[in-house]
Design a protein around this motif. Structure first.
Motif, PDB file in Angstrom:
ATOM      1  N   THR A  83       0.827  -1.201   0.000  1.00  0.00           N
ATOM      2  CA  THR A  83       0.000   0.000   0.000  1.00  0.00           C
ATOM      3  C   THR A  83       0.865   1.256   0.000  1.00  0.00           C
ATOM      4  N   ALA A  84       1.983   1.201   0.721  1.00  0.00           N
ATOM      5  CA  ALA A  84       2.884   2.351   0.805  1.00  0.00           C
ATOM      6  C   ALA A  84       3.834   2.436  -0.378  1.00  0.00           C
ATOM      7  N   GLY A  85       3.911   1.367  -1.198  1.00  0.00           N
ATOM      8  CA  GLY A  85       4.910   1.355  -2.253  1.00  0.00           C
ATOM      9  C   GLY A  85       4.405   1.208  -3.670  1.00  0.00           C
ATOM     10  N   PHE A  86       3.150   0.789  -3.852  1.00  0.00           N
ATOM     11  CA  PHE A  86       2.646   0.505  -5.197  1.00  0.00           C
ATOM     12  C   PHE A  86       1.833   1.695  -5.702  1.00  0.00           C
ATOM     13  N   GLY A  87       2.321   2.356  -6.750  1.00  0.00           N
ATOM     14  CA  GLY A  87       1.661   3.554  -7.257  1.00  0.00           C
ATOM     15  C   GLY A  87       0.666   3.280  -8.366  1.00  0.00           C
ATOM     16  N   ASN A  88      -0.218   4.234  -8.567  1.00  0.00           N
ATOM     17  CA  ASN A  88      -1.227   4.147  -9.623  1.00  0.00           C
ATOM     18  C   ASN A  88      -0.610   4.660 -10.922  1.00  0.00           C
ATOM     19  N   THR A  89       0.175   3.806 -11.576  1.00  0.00           N
ATOM     20  CA  THR A  89       0.945   4.226 -12.751  1.00  0.00           C
ATOM     21  C   THR A  89       0.106   4.349 -14.014  1.00  0.00           C
ATOM     22  N   LEU A  90      -1.085   3.754 -14.030  1.00  0.00           N
ATOM     23  CA  LEU A  90      -1.909   3.782 -15.236  1.00  0.00           C
ATOM     24  C   LEU A  90      -2.941   4.897 -15.200  1.00  0.00           C
ATOM     25  N   GLN A  91      -3.954   4.784 -14.313  1.00  0.00           N
ATOM     26  CA  GLN A  91      -5.047   5.745 -14.331  1.00  0.00           C
ATOM     27  C   GLN A  91      -4.583   7.166 -14.026  1.00  0.00           C
TER      28      GLN A  91
END
Length: 327
Positions: A110-118
């Motif tokens: 949760t602290a490391g995975f970014g919303n790279t698409l939307q």
């Protein structure tokens, strides 16, 4: 923060709100939250077992490793993966007695995975143009593969250790088996194996995988809203605040420090990877939480709150980068 990017963020929140309304009205059923008949869990399982594997397999099978900008990728993934591992160690040390053994891994993603698409794609295109978008896409091609694979291995090791009877070899064997035979890792390995053959995907298979993969984004956005309706907000905001601050401030600060002062990166490449690190929490974190039935409310809230606050933090990072190393 341009109006076009703000409109993208607003569209994301609208999709989340639609999912919340559907969950609130129980239009997909009224199963108890957390049960196997919980519609939010059913949607998460559909994403985890059908749509995400299709997306991962197609991505790795079509990946052109010869053209990837490895220097930029290392400048991003080395600090990100190390920080995620350190956050896991921290959260494991803070885990309360009786808390789900996978909770540290869920908090770390949760602290490391970014919303790279939307969020990430429109930001990269709107701020950095075509050249910046090319760097962004290169990072995206390995983003889910690396982070999800790392945390899957960690969480399966934790689960195997919890179930262990003291047989070290058996524990390691179970960890390897559960890590490989997994809806995230297996399609990645299969895609890499197909990629190594040098064969292109057959047209029909490629079209089918692309159709399944495109369902990930809308499904995950509505899933966030439905989860919020079914699980509600977490009881305490202290843990939630830590996750949001780690994602929006700590992660980009570490990437900036390592990439700029450690590796000498400047200009647009530096700005692009720092802004990827500064993205709000991505919906794959919720799918991960749903898969292991841990902290669904906390992850859902962190995803929504970090997306809202990103409207304020993104311009601050852009201003700092423009002052430090103009592109």
């Amino acid at each position: 923060m341009t109006w076009a990017i703000a409109a993208k963020l607003l569209a994301i929140l609208v999709a989340v709100a639609i999912g919340w309304a559907v969950g609130r009205m129980r239009w997909l059923g009224g199963g108890e939250a957390g049960s196997d008949s919980d519609p939010a869990r059913v949607l998460a399982n559909a994403a985890f077992y059908i749509f995400v594997p299709a997306l991962l397999f197609r991505t790795t099978a079509r990946l052109d490793t010869a053209t990837l900008p490895w220097a930029f990728l290392l400048a991003f993934f080395v600090p990100v993966l190390v920080l995620i591992a350190l956050l896991y160690v921290l959260y494991r040390g803070l885990r309360k007695p009786g808390e789900n053994v996978v909770a540290p891994s869920v908090r770390a993603i949760t602290a490391g995975f970014g919303n790279t698409l939307q969020v990430g794609l429109p930001v990269a295109a709107g701020v950095f143009g075509e050249k910046g978008l090319a760097i962004h896409i290169a990072v995206v091609s390995l983003h889910a593969l690396s982070i999800l694979t790392l945390l899957t291995a960690i969480v399966e090791l934790d689960l195997a250790r919890e179930r262990s009877t003291g047989n070290l070899a058996g524990t390691l064997l179970q960890t390897v088996r559960n890590t490989v035979i997994h809806p995230v890792v297996l399609p990645v390995l299969a895609g890499l194996a197909w990629n190594a053959t040098g064969l292109g995907l057959p047209a029909v298979a490629d079209e089918a995988l692309q159709s399944l993969g495109t369902a990930v984004v809308p499904l995950c956005l509505t899933l966030i809203g439905m989860s919020l309706a079914y699980y509600g907000w977490p009881r305490t905001w202290r843990g939630l605040a830590g996750l949001v601050l780690a994602k929006l401030l700590l992660m980009p600060a570490v990437v900036l420090g390592v990439a700029h002062w450690g590796l000498g990166l400047n200009g647009m490449p530096l700005a692009v990877i720092v802004m990827i690190a500064a993205l709000p929490t991505g919906s794959n974190a919720l799918i991960f939480a749903q898969r292991y039935r841990a902290l669904e409310a906390e992850v859902t809230a962190a995803t929504v709150v970090s997306t809202i606050l990103y409207v304020a933090t993104a311009p601050l990072w852009l201003a700092l980068l423009a002052w430090l190393s103009p592109w």
